[in-house]
Design a protein around this motif. Structure first.
Motif, short mmCIF file in Angstrom:
data_model
loop_
_atom_site.label_atom_id
_atom_site.label_comp_id
_atom_site.label_asym_id
_atom_site.label_seq_id
_atom_site.Cartn_x
_atom_site.Cartn_y
_atom_site.Cartn_z
N LEU A 110 0.77 -1.29 -0.15
CA LEU A 110 0.07 0.10 -0.03
C LEU A 110 0.82 1.06 -0.01
N SER A 111 0.59 2.23 -0.62
CA SER A 111 0.83 3.62 -0.60
C SER A 111 0.09 4.50 -0.13
N ILE A 112 0.20 4.88 1.21
CA ILE A 112 -0.78 5.43 2.17
C ILE A 112 -0.69 7.08 1.97
N PRO A 113 -1.59 7.84 1.41
CA PRO A 113 -1.37 9.37 1.51
C PRO A 113 -1.44 10.12 2.98
N LYS A 124 3.31 7.05 3.02
CA LYS A 124 4.11 5.82 3.73
C LYS A 124 3.71 4.73 3.08
N HIS A 125 4.60 3.85 2.79
CA HIS A 125 4.55 2.71 2.00
C HIS A 125 4.95 1.30 2.97
N VAL A 126 3.73 0.43 2.75
CA VAL A 126 3.93 -0.63 3.76
C VAL A 126 3.46 -2.06 2.83
N GLY A 138 11.03 3.12 1.06
CA GLY A 138 10.30 4.29 0.55
C GLY A 138 10.16 5.20 1.40
N ASN A 139 10.08 4.84 2.87
CA ASN A 139 9.45 5.67 3.69
C ASN A 139 10.73 6.77 4.22
N ASN A 140 11.88 6.69 3.80
CA ASN A 140 13.18 7.32 4.12
C ASN A 140 13.15 8.90 3.44
#
Length: 155
Positions: A110-113, A124-126, A138-140
């Motif tokens: 998921l890519s959460i806006p 935030k990517h999880v 990708g969250n860095n």
């Protein structure tokens, strides 16, 4: 047993008496049934307002969150709670929250806006499976580092 017929002198009195007893019993039974139904509806519709996981996670690739309840065991799914983060003092700001719902039948990336501390839209990517939320590289980036996940709730 005496059968009362309309026109008998005590017909109306007997009818009223029988109806009164039946009516009182019916009212009591109806009240009990309504109370029981209400308790069942309330019990089945309430979702506990507790965190399944609580902390402060930037969701980098070394972080894995394991909620206390599997995704498929939840009524609707998980709700992620995000907050902006002060990178200077290392504390959540407790001011700008974002909530995101993950349906219980979802698994994957998921890519959460979310809104960064500076007001910019970031993500935030999880990776999600039935029992874990796994952070990704990708969250860095700068904006993403100003947002943290504070908890997971059941919805």
């Amino acid at each position: 047993m005496h059968i009362f017929k309309k026109g008998d002198s005590d017909y109306q009195d007997e009818l009223n008496s029988n109806f009164g007893e039946t009516s009182a019993e019916l009212k009591q039974a109806t009240a009990e049934i309504k109370a029981w139904v209400a308790s069942q509806i309330t019990a089945s519709n309430q979702i506990p307002n507790v965190y399944l996981a609580e902390g402060v996670w930037s969701l980098n690739s070394t972080q894995t969150i394991t909620p206390t309840k599997a995704l498929t065991e939840c009524r609707v799914g998980w709700m992620f709670i995000f907050d902006t983060y002060n990178t200077s003092n290392g504390q959540p700001r407790n001011t700008d929250y974002t909530a995101f719902i993950v349906p219980k039948n979802f698994a994957g990336v998921l890519s959460i806006p979310v809104t960064a501390a500076n007001g910019n839209l970031t993500y935030k990517h999880v990776r999600i499976n039935n029992t874990q939320i796994i952070g990704l590289d990708g969250n860095n980036n700068t904006d993403s580092m100003t947002v943290v996940m504070k908890g997971v709730k059941e919805v």
